[in-house]
Enzyme design. Structure first.
Site, PDB file in Angstrom:
ATOM      1  N   GLY A   1      19.891  20.010  53.426  1.00 55.39           N
ATOM      2  CA  GLY A   1      20.813  19.426  52.437  1.00 55.39           C
ATOM      3  C   GLY A   1      22.174  20.108  52.527  1.00 55.39           C
TER       4      GLY A   1
ATOM      5  CG  ASP B   1      17.864  23.383  45.974  1.00 58.61           C
ATOM      6  OD1 ASP B   1      17.250  22.922  46.963  1.00 58.61           O
ATOM      7  OD2 ASP B   1      18.528  22.680  45.203  1.00 58.61           O
TER       8      ASP B   1
HETATM    9  O1  F6P Z   1      18.047  21.010  48.671  1.00 56.53           O
HETATM   10  C1  F6P Z   1      19.184  20.543  48.015  1.00 56.53           C
HETATM   11  C2  F6P Z   1      18.872  19.260  47.315  1.00 56.53           C
HETATM   12  O2  F6P Z   1      20.024  18.780  46.699  1.00 56.53           O
HETATM   13  C3  F6P Z   1      17.766  19.371  46.274  1.00 56.53           C
HETATM   14  O3  F6P Z   1      18.205  20.008  45.096  1.00 56.53           O
HETATM   15  C4  F6P Z   1      17.399  17.920  46.105  1.00 56.53           C
HETATM   16  O4  F6P Z   1      16.123  17.735  45.569  1.00 56.53           O
HETATM   17  C5  F6P Z   1      17.457  17.432  47.560  1.00 56.53           C
HETATM   18  O5  F6P Z   1      18.403  18.260  48.223  1.00 56.53           O
HETATM   19  C6  F6P Z   1      17.889  15.994  47.722  1.00 56.53           C
HETATM   20  O6  F6P Z   1      17.678  15.663  49.095  1.00 56.53           O
HETATM   21  P1  F6P Z   1      18.528  14.499  49.819  1.00 56.53           P
HETATM   22  O7  F6P Z   1      19.952  14.936  49.874  1.00 56.53           O
HETATM   23  O8  F6P Z   1      17.898  14.427  51.187  1.00 56.53           O
HETATM   24  O9  F6P Z   1      18.355  13.275  48.976  1.00 56.53           O
END
Ligand code: F6P
Length: 338
Positions: free
Chosen positions: A11, A128
């Site tokens: 992410g 996170d």
């Molecule tokens: O790991 C960072 C994060 O923003 C988490 O807090 C969240 O659950 C996830 O990534 C969302 O994933 P994506 O961007 O793949 O939808």
């Protein structure tokens, strides 16, 4: 002349470009190294999608959100045969070692790649703040600032309409953003995965509070799971933590307390835009030190902040673990519940 690969994976978060800039400037200016950017996370490593990174490439990127290299959540070892492609790409570009900047998944994948003989230094990067053995990750400060500003704004509308406002924030399986932004934003309740609670407790606290104040702010971490709240069926179990805990809690609160309740899901807004100065500074500190470690041959380590100092920690001790919210911190936030 060292030739170092540079990847951002997982992410995205504010501060990634500051880290890219720091690694690149230190490697080129101090070590006369060549920096080879690997595009779109580990998918670029498998596909051989590489591009040179120069001082010009990183000029002006310090305040920019996101990552100029692109990122992905691809696991390069999902196909066991991919390791041969990876090694042949690295050989062809004569890459001695790599710096991987990323989240828990990026660190876990990097750890697995080191067992195949790749030389890697990791920099933790995630909103996170859930990386084991580290005090703080860059990206977290900006997410907390964004969430706090949102919570501040929700106070006035909740007060005007005498409502409960439920604010769902990110954090995967941890409640760091919810705890810090809830505390900073004056939340009346904070729900996180690390602390067990029930919808009965939540509603009795709200009912008691509404005897003296006509509105409440409830901050819910996306991974929270209060007893008595039926979770919406997630589109995809893989991302179930993204699906609807805030909505479910809001629905139950309104049904049981009869107080009008609304929901705000902050989602990816918490990951966007320019990093705070704190994130820029931490990303820069880690990037410079990661460049030093990778040139000195101190591989298969994570460069992280611990006890306010930048240190290297073995990937063996970090991979596969999650840093949960410090109970003392939650205890302090709970002083202001109700
Ligand atoms: O790991 C960072 C994060 O923003 C988490 O807090 C969240 O659950 C996830 O990534 C969302 O994933 P994506 O961007 O793949 O939808």
């Amino acid at each position: 002349m060292p030739r170092i690969g540079l990847i951002t994976s997982g992410g995205d978060c504010p501060g990634l470009n500051a880290a890219i800039r720091a690694v690149t400037r230190q490697l080129i200016n101090k070590y006369d190294a060549e920096v080879i950017g690997i595009r779109n996370g580990f998918s670029g490593l498998v596909e051989g999608s590489f591009e040179p990174v120069s001082l010009y490439s990183v000029s002006g990127i310090l305040p920019r959100g996101g990552t100029i290299l692109g990122t992905s959540r691809i696991d390069p070892l999902a196909d066991p045969r991919a390791i041969d492609d990876i090694k042949s790409h690295l050989d062809r570009y004569e890459i001695d070692a790599m710096v991987v900047i990323g989240d828990r998944d990026a660190i876990d994948v990097s750890h697995k790649l080191t067992k195949h003989g790749l030389n890697i230094v990791c920099i933790p990067a995630t909103i996170d703040n859930d990386i084991a053995e580290t005090g703080m990750c860059f990206g977290f400060s900006t997410a907390v600032k964004i969430a706090t500003e949102a919570i501040d704004r929700l106070h006035s509308t909740a007060d005007s309409h005498h409502r409960v406002m439920v604010v769902e924030v990110m954090g995967r399986e941890t409640g760091w953003i919810a705890t810090y932004a809830g505390l900073a934003g004056g939340a009346d309740i904070i729900l996180i995965p690390e602390i067990d609670t029930s919808i009965d407790e939540i509603c009795s606290l709200i009912t008691k509070r509404h005897a003296r104040r006509s509105f409440s702010i409830v901050v819910v971490a996306e991974g929270a799971n209060p007893v008595g709240v039926e979770r919406l069926k997630a589109r995809d179990e893989e991302i179930s933590h993204q699906h609807g805990v805030g909505e479910c809690v809001a629905r139950e609160i309104e049904k049981r307390t009869e107080v009008e309740t609304r929901i705000a899901v902050l989602g990816h807004i918490q990951r966007g835009g320019t990093p705070t100065s704190a994130d820029r500074i931490l990303a820069t500190r880690l990037g410079v030190k990661a460049a030093d470690f990778v040139v000195s041959g101190e591989y298969n380590v994570l460069v992280g902040l611990r006890d306010a100092r930048v240190r290297s920690m073995s990937l063996d001790t970090v991979a596969g673990r999650v840093k949960k919210v410090d109970p003392d911190m939650y205890e302090i936030a709970s002083v202001f519940f109700g």
